[in-house]
Scaffold this motif. Sequence first.
Motif, PDB file in Angstrom:
ATOM      1  N   GLN A  42       0.127  -4.613  21.708  1.00 23.15           N
ATOM      2  CA  GLN A  42       0.381  -5.909  22.011  1.00 23.15           C
ATOM      3  C   GLN A  42      -0.294  -6.803  20.938  1.00 23.15           C
ATOM      4  O   GLN A  42      -1.429  -6.523  20.441  1.00 23.15           O
ATOM      5  N   ASP A 118      -0.208  -8.152  30.542  1.00 25.28           N
ATOM      6  CA  ASP A 118       0.149  -9.048  29.462  1.00 25.28           C
ATOM      7  C   ASP A 118      -0.404 -10.125  29.163  1.00 25.28           C
ATOM      8  O   ASP A 118      -0.045 -10.927  28.484  1.00 25.28           O
ATOM      9  N   LYS A 220       2.985  -6.509  26.207  1.00 20.79           N
ATOM     10  CA  LYS A 220       2.919  -5.007  25.298  1.00 20.79           C
ATOM     11  C   LYS A 220       4.155  -4.321  25.409  1.00 20.79           C
ATOM     12  O   LYS A 220       4.967  -4.402  26.346  1.00 20.79           O
TER      13      LYS A 220
END
Length: 259
Positions: A42, A118, A220
């Motif tokens: 990420q 995320d 991610k």
Amino acid sequence: MIEAVLVVLTNAVAGREDDFDDWYTHIHMRDALRFRGSIAAQRFKWAARQVQDYPSGYGWDYMALYDVFDPARFSREHMENALTPRMMVTDSIRVDGLNDYHYFPLQFRDNDPGTRHDRGVIMEQIKVAQGNEEVFIDWYNEHYFAAACARPGVRKGAFMKFLPQGQLVDMVPVHNFVTTWHIDDASMIDAWRRDEALKNCSFIDQPSLSVTSWEPVTPKITEDEVINTNAAGLAEEERARAHMGDRVMTDRGDELKTV
């Protein structure tokens, strides 16, 4: 199973930030996840609001976190393929000051297992003198980690140590310990700003202590999602490669062994 986390700090050439973002998100991260040894990755950018004040600047604008199950293999794949068609490197990246090291988990806690996180990250970078490492690890594990993990809005934390094996470069980082905290939103920064535990810890080299906040650039993405990509993902990658064209680095100098 995650064996290490590769923490990568980078900068774009001034005025080429859009090219850099396009390359890293749609080409580079996907190239890296095709290599054996990786699990997921990420990207993040320097947040507008920070835990600490940085009057002289922090030094990096972007961060990427790679979950890795075989750091030695992952590093070898990078070194063998950087600047080849398998890993083309844009000329919009600044090669001075590249900072990428594997850190190996000492403690991990997920407060919301089974859920992909995320959002933002708070990163603690800590330098501890040789000889004090074990007592610092005991203090951090027993007194600090659990308390920080219990803060509202903390989704997961990973307390990690630098070890020389499986690294991309032979250099040793300034900080031998790193913790990444995945948080719900920027309001969590206040909890770190108020807390004095790290500042009062006698084992930590205080002048080099760095606690930074990062906003997500991408969600991610996993190795499986790259290898078994959908049509939309493939189209974006092809578009980004066409946009990059031949504006790539070709000189495989010492700096680029870490790209």
